[in-house]
Design an enzyme around this catalytic site. Structure first.
Site, PDB file in Angstrom:
ATOM      1  N   GLU A  69     -22.249 -24.382  -6.809  1.00  0.00           N
ATOM      2  CA  GLU A  69     -21.879 -22.482  -7.036  1.00  0.00           C
ATOM      3  C   GLU A  69     -21.433 -21.914  -7.967  1.00  0.00           C
ATOM      4  OE1 GLU A  69     -21.572 -21.961  -3.698  1.00  0.00           O
ATOM      5  OE2 GLU A  69     -22.547 -23.462  -2.447  1.00  0.00           O
ATOM      6  N   HIS A 111     -31.111 -21.985  -4.029  1.00  0.00           N
ATOM      7  CA  HIS A 111     -30.983 -22.249  -2.692  1.00  0.00           C
ATOM      8  C   HIS A 111     -31.561 -21.808  -1.248  1.00  0.00           C
ATOM      9  CE1 HIS A 111     -27.501 -23.567   1.065  1.00  0.00           C
ATOM     10  NE2 HIS A 111     -28.403 -23.851   1.212  1.00  0.00           N
ATOM     11  N   ASP A 121     -28.940 -16.845  -1.837  1.00  0.00           N
ATOM     12  CA  ASP A 121     -28.783 -16.936  -2.949  1.00  0.00           C
ATOM     13  C   ASP A 121     -29.305 -18.169  -4.052  1.00  0.00           C
ATOM     14  OD1 ASP A 121     -27.477 -19.223  -0.753  1.00  0.00           O
ATOM     15  OD2 ASP A 121     -26.768 -20.383  -2.766  1.00  0.00           O
TER      16      ASP A 121
HETATM   17 ZN   LIG Z   1     -26.393 -21.426  -1.177  1.00  0.00          ZN
END
Ligand SMILES: [Zn+2]
Length: 219
Positions: A69, A111, A121
């Site tokens: 992330e 993603h 994203d």
């Molecule tokens: Zn994501």
């Protein structure tokens, strides 16, 4: 790189034998990094990074992937370029992960690649070519000439190539909702100048070149 550990209660065991062969990059999509950390460590929430997804025939993306992330407010909260310090740390982290797991370059993904209808994203500002230059992921020579099979329907050819790359694409021959979402996801990663989901000539060419690279690199 300094790593600060912040364990989260939101995790499950890896199913045996636990082969990890995908690396999935995300943005947090939250106003601040602190808020994102709190959410990912909140015991009342699930924090598995991938959710429902698909790549090259596999749907159990969480079981077989590592997710990273990146703090960025994302399209909902003020999407912005990823700063240099963040990218330098990311490259170090990716190299360490790739040294531990058999993840081929074509399986370093966003993603949105594994969940085109739900996710955007890390988005079109993510510098995939730079990462590839650092040995992370795949960036074929998109200036290479490409010749499509004569007489093949362009939509069907693109759908076939997108499936070959790994995307969840039906061979409908139509620009249906799923195909448009997959083309948009492809553009975010491989042709970020215009992510409108349209199968323009440049997008079609990039899809064909990327599919060729998929065949050569054993996705
Ligand atoms: Zn994501």
């Amino acid at each position: 790189m300094k790593i600060r550990s912040r364990p989260s209660p939101n995790h499950g065991p890896r199913p045996a034998p636990g082969r990890i062969d995908l690396l999935v990059l995300h943005y947090t999509g939250m106003p601040t990094a602190a808020a994102a950390l709190d959410r990912m460590c909140d015991a009342a929430r699930r924090a598995w990074h991938a959710g429902r997804g698909f790549w090259a025939g596999a749907t159990n993306i969480n079981d077989r992937s590592v997710g990273i992330e990146l703090a960025n407010p994302g399209h909902e909260h003020g999407y912005r370029a990823f700063p240099e310090a963040q990218l330098t740390s990311l490259e170090q982290l990716c190299r360490a992960i790739l040294a531990r797991h058999p993840i081929s370059p074509g399986r370093v993904l966003g993603h949105s690649d594994v969940a085109p209808e739900r996710k955007q994203d890390p988005g079109e500002l993510f510098p995939w070519p730079r990462l590839a230059q650092a040995g992370i992921g795949l960036w074929p020579d998109f200036t290479a000439p490409v010749t499509g099979p004569v007489g093949t329907d362009a939509v069907l050819a693109a759908q076939r190539d997108l499936a070959r790359i790994g995307y969840d694409t039906r061979q409908s021959g139509r620009l249906d909702t799923t195909t448009t979402a997959v083309i948009t996801a492809f553009q975010r990663h491989w042709r970020p100048g215009n992510c409108d989901g349209a199968l323009d000539a440049e997008t079609a060419r990039h899809i064909a070149i990327r599919a060729k690279a998929a065949g050569a690199s054993a996705i």
